[in-house]
Write a protein that holds these residues in place. Sequence first.
Motif, PDB file in Angstrom:
ATOM      1  N   SER A 302       0.872  -1.177   0.000  1.00  0.00           N
ATOM      2  CA  SER A 302       0.000   0.000   0.000  1.00  0.00           C
ATOM      3  C   SER A 302       0.904   1.221   0.000  1.00  0.00           C
ATOM      4  O   SER A 302       1.919   1.246   0.706  1.00  0.00           O
ATOM      5  N   LEU A 303       0.534   2.237  -0.788  1.00  0.00           N
ATOM      6  CA  LEU A 303       1.344   3.453  -0.876  1.00  0.00           C
ATOM      7  C   LEU A 303       0.798   4.590  -0.017  1.00  0.00           C
ATOM      8  O   LEU A 303       1.302   5.710  -0.061  1.00  0.00           O
ATOM      9  N   LYS A 304      -0.227   4.306   0.785  1.00  0.00           N
ATOM     10  CA  LYS A 304      -0.894   5.365   1.534  1.00  0.00           C
ATOM     11  C   LYS A 304       0.007   6.038   2.570  1.00  0.00           C
ATOM     12  O   LYS A 304      -0.216   7.191   2.931  1.00  0.00           O
ATOM     13  N   GLY A 305       1.024   5.350   3.063  1.00  0.00           N
ATOM     14  CA  GLY A 305       1.918   5.942   4.046  1.00  0.00           C
ATOM     15  C   GLY A 305       2.780   7.056   3.496  1.00  0.00           C
ATOM     16  O   GLY A 305       3.322   7.861   4.262  1.00  0.00           O
ATOM     17  N   PHE A 306       2.922   7.138   2.176  1.00  0.00           N
ATOM     18  CA  PHE A 306       3.761   8.168   1.563  1.00  0.00           C
ATOM     19  C   PHE A 306       3.006   9.480   1.353  1.00  0.00           C
ATOM     20  O   PHE A 306       3.546  10.559   1.560  1.00  0.00           O
ATOM     21  N   LEU A 307       1.760   9.386   0.918  1.00  0.00           N
ATOM     22  CA  LEU A 307       0.998  10.583   0.565  1.00  0.00           C
ATOM     23  C   LEU A 307      -0.390  10.633   1.184  1.00  0.00           C
ATOM     24  O   LEU A 307      -1.105  11.615   1.013  1.00  0.00           O
ATOM     25  N   GLY A 308      -0.789   9.581   1.861  1.00  0.00           N
ATOM     26  CA  GLY A 308      -2.163   9.504   2.311  1.00  0.00           C
ATOM     27  C   GLY A 308      -3.077   9.099   1.166  1.00  0.00           C
ATOM     28  O   GLY A 308      -2.634   8.770   0.068  1.00  0.00           O
ATOM     29  N   HIS A 309      -4.355   9.136   1.429  1.00  0.00           N
ATOM     30  CA  HIS A 309      -5.370   8.752   0.451  1.00  0.00           C
ATOM     31  C   HIS A 309      -5.719   9.978  -0.381  1.00  0.00           C
ATOM     32  O   HIS A 309      -6.318  10.931   0.109  1.00  0.00           O
ATOM     33  N   THR A 310      -5.353   9.958  -1.653  1.00  0.00           N
ATOM     34  CA  THR A 310      -5.570  11.107  -2.533  1.00  0.00           C
ATOM     35  C   THR A 310      -6.902  11.037  -3.281  1.00  0.00           C
ATOM     36  O   THR A 310      -7.080  11.666  -4.327  1.00  0.00           O
ATOM     37  N   LEU A 311      -7.832  10.254  -2.758  1.00  0.00           N
ATOM     38  CA  LEU A 311      -9.218  10.223  -3.245  1.00  0.00           C
ATOM     39  C   LEU A 311      -9.294   9.907  -4.740  1.00  0.00           C
ATOM     40  O   LEU A 311      -8.821   8.872  -5.170  1.00  0.00           O
ATOM     41  N   GLY A 312      -9.872  10.807  -5.553  1.00  0.00           N
ATOM     42  CA  GLY A 312     -10.056  10.512  -6.973  1.00  0.00           C
ATOM     43  C   GLY A 312      -8.776  10.423  -7.760  1.00  0.00           C
ATOM     44  O   GLY A 312      -8.766   9.918  -8.888  1.00  0.00           O
ATOM     45  N   ALA A 313      -7.667  10.898  -7.196  1.00  0.00           N
ATOM     46  CA  ALA A 313      -6.372  10.779  -7.864  1.00  0.00           C
ATOM     47  C   ALA A 313      -5.688   9.452  -7.552  1.00  0.00           C
ATOM     48  O   ALA A 313      -4.791   9.029  -8.284  1.00  0.00           O
ATOM     49  N   ALA A 314      -6.113   8.793  -6.466  1.00  0.00           N
ATOM     50  CA  ALA A 314      -5.378   7.634  -5.945  1.00  0.00           C
ATOM     51  C   ALA A 314      -5.217   6.510  -6.965  1.00  0.00           C
ATOM     52  O   ALA A 314      -4.126   5.966  -7.135  1.00  0.00           O
ATOM     53  N   GLY A 315      -6.304   6.143  -7.640  1.00  0.00           N
ATOM     54  CA  GLY A 315      -6.237   5.020  -8.574  1.00  0.00           C
ATOM     55  C   GLY A 315      -5.317   5.274  -9.751  1.00  0.00           C
ATOM     56  O   GLY A 315      -4.685   4.346 -10.277  1.00  0.00           O
ATOM     57  N   VAL A 316      -5.229   6.532 -10.180  1.00  0.00           N
ATOM     58  CA  VAL A 316      -4.327   6.888 -11.282  1.00  0.00           C
ATOM     59  C   VAL A 316      -2.900   6.994 -10.759  1.00  0.00           C
ATOM     60  O   VAL A 316      -1.959   6.413 -11.316  1.00  0.00           O
ATOM     61  N   LEU A 317      -2.729   7.730  -9.672  1.00  0.00           N
ATOM     62  CA  LEU A 317      -1.399   7.950  -9.103  1.00  0.00           C
ATOM     63  C   LEU A 317      -0.722   6.633  -8.737  1.00  0.00           C
ATOM     64  O   LEU A 317       0.449   6.412  -9.062  1.00  0.00           O
ATOM     65  N   GLU A 318      -1.446   5.745  -8.087  1.00  0.00           N
ATOM     66  CA  GLU A 318      -0.841   4.504  -7.618  1.00  0.00           C
ATOM     67  C   GLU A 318      -0.557   3.530  -8.758  1.00  0.00           C
ATOM     68  O   GLU A 318       0.376   2.739  -8.680  1.00  0.00           O
ATOM     69  N   CYS A 319      -1.341   3.606  -9.837  1.00  0.00           N
ATOM     70  CA  CYS A 319      -1.014   2.816 -11.031  1.00  0.00           C
ATOM     71  C   CYS A 319       0.277   3.314 -11.666  1.00  0.00           C
ATOM     72  O   CYS A 319       1.118   2.524 -12.113  1.00  0.00           O
ATOM     73  N   ILE A 320       0.448   4.643 -11.718  1.00  0.00           N
ATOM     74  CA  ILE A 320       1.666   5.211 -12.305  1.00  0.00           C
ATOM     75  C   ILE A 320       2.897   4.782 -11.515  1.00  0.00           C
ATOM     76  O   ILE A 320       3.894   4.314 -12.094  1.00  0.00           O
ATOM     77  N   ILE A 321       2.846   4.927 -10.196  1.00  0.00           N
ATOM     78  CA  ILE A 321       3.988   4.533  -9.360  1.00  0.00           C
ATOM     79  C   ILE A 321       4.273   3.046  -9.526  1.00  0.00           C
ATOM     80  O   ILE A 321       5.440   2.623  -9.634  1.00  0.00           O
ATOM     81  N   SER A 322       3.233   2.243  -9.577  1.00  0.00           N
ATOM     82  CA  SER A 322       3.410   0.792  -9.742  1.00  0.00           C
ATOM     83  C   SER A 322       4.005   0.460 -11.103  1.00  0.00           C
ATOM     84  O   SER A 322       4.815  -0.471 -11.219  1.00  0.00           O
ATOM     85  N   CYS A 323       3.629   1.206 -12.133  1.00  0.00           N
ATOM     86  CA  CYS A 323       4.229   1.010 -13.461  1.00  0.00           C
ATOM     87  C   CYS A 323       5.721   1.294 -13.427  1.00  0.00           C
ATOM     88  O   CYS A 323       6.531   0.550 -14.009  1.00  0.00           O
ATOM     89  N   HIS A 324       6.113   2.367 -12.752  1.00  0.00           N
ATOM     90  CA  HIS A 324       7.540   2.702 -12.655  1.00  0.00           C
ATOM     91  C   HIS A 324       8.293   1.623 -11.877  1.00  0.00           C
ATOM     92  O   HIS A 324       9.424   1.260 -12.243  1.00  0.00           O
ATOM     93  N   ALA A 325       7.678   1.112 -10.824  1.00  0.00           N
ATOM     94  CA  ALA A 325       8.319   0.049 -10.047  1.00  0.00           C
ATOM     95  C   ALA A 325       8.465  -1.223 -10.881  1.00  0.00           C
ATOM     96  O   ALA A 325       9.516  -1.878 -10.855  1.00  0.00           O
ATOM     97  N   LEU A 326       7.423  -1.570 -11.621  1.00  0.00           N
ATOM     98  CA  LEU A 326       7.476  -2.773 -12.457  1.00  0.00           C
ATOM     99  C   LEU A 326       8.562  -2.638 -13.516  1.00  0.00           C
ATOM    100  O   LEU A 326       9.297  -3.594 -13.788  1.00  0.00           O
ATOM    101  N   ASN A 327       8.674  -1.456 -14.106  1.00  0.00           N
ATOM    102  CA  ASN A 327       9.702  -1.229 -15.119  1.00  0.00           C
ATOM    103  C   ASN A 327      11.104  -1.428 -14.561  1.00  0.00           C
ATOM    104  O   ASN A 327      12.005  -1.895 -15.260  1.00  0.00           O
ATOM    105  N   GLU A 328      11.286  -1.052 -13.295  1.00  0.00           N
ATOM    106  CA  GLU A 328      12.604  -1.181 -12.679  1.00  0.00           C
ATOM    107  C   GLU A 328      12.795  -2.552 -12.031  1.00  0.00           C
ATOM    108  O   GLU A 328      13.897  -2.881 -11.594  1.00  0.00           O
TER     109      GLU A 328
END
Length: 379
Positions: A302-328
């Motif tokens: 869960s990424l909530k400890g870094f930024l908290g729950h960003t509501l309507g942005a959360a699903g997009v933001l967390e997919c982006i971060i996960s994509c970067h992690a998967l790439n690396e």
Amino acid sequence: MIYKISDNIISPLGYSSEENYQNMKNGISKAVLHQHAFNLPEPFFGSLLNWEEIEAQFSQLPQKACRYTRFEKIAILSAYKAIEAAKIDASSKDVLFVLSSTKGNIHLLENSDGFDKNRINMGTSANLLGEYFNNPNPVMVISNACTSGVVAQIYAKEMMEAKGYKYAVVVGADILSKFVISGFQSFKALSTERCKPFDLNRKGLNLGEGAASIVLEQSDNVPEGALCILGTGNRNDANHISGPSRTGEGLFNAITAAYAFKQAFKESLSFINAHGTATPYNDDMESWAISRSELENIPTNSLKGFLGHTLGAAGVLECIISCHALNEGIILPTLGHDTKGVVKEITVNTELKHGEGNSFLKIISGFGGSNAAIIYGKK
């Protein structure tokens, strides 16, 4: 096939996806205790944007003869950066815009700041987003509680396939206000310390604000290694206005739908990025759904400890971060987690480590019993 060609994140951790990602890798959190913010009598733990910096960055964009709210500015700023990186013509009829938000301009209820009352309608903000980029198509608003950001990506994919759009720009954004925070405080959902997802001693969620944008392309010639949307699921179990199903029926069905006829993708799974709000019922429910899906041995974060729950942005933001992690080829830790404390055994990842596999599963749930799942994987 539909794949991601660019992205951007605007958050308290930074003004690009890469800056946000690197700060998370380094264990940096912007969630702190706020006293008397928004004239609230109770403190809350969360992450807030630097609005002076936002205004400075927005002033560098091409200006229109329109006055924008803070919510609209971060949505436009994030979209602009993602579109610029994608090198596409956003004014083309081949480009679809989708706006994800749970609250939009709801802060104008407290202080209209000279804006017309219609500005509270999300459709008005969506139209202004499209008009800023001179896009001729209607901009769809997805406002489905916490699942909004993932559902927006699912909608974009389905519309691209059905209507033949070449590109889609999915923008998720939300800002905090007295209305939003006091609403969560009213049912005792907020913690006054950093949240602890899936932890025995979790006390509630942290809130955050930000914007995130993904640009998707539809093509028969997807570049090798590109991150594609491999499966999606969206299910509502209508359990309760605010409480999730205690045994995860809706989320389990969303995961099952995402993996329908795709066992090979399931076997290539590197990690699960969960909603992980650190509320008692949500975390237990997710453990049920993960266990019922026979994914209990897959590293989950869960990424909530870094930024908290960003509501309507959360699903997009967390997919982006996960994509970067998967790439690396890495799996980010669940910041704040110390002791396992959910009803079903799952593998909560607590340290930065190498990941096996070439896909990830993002799961998310929200008020009203809404649940969604999306799989991104390398071609």
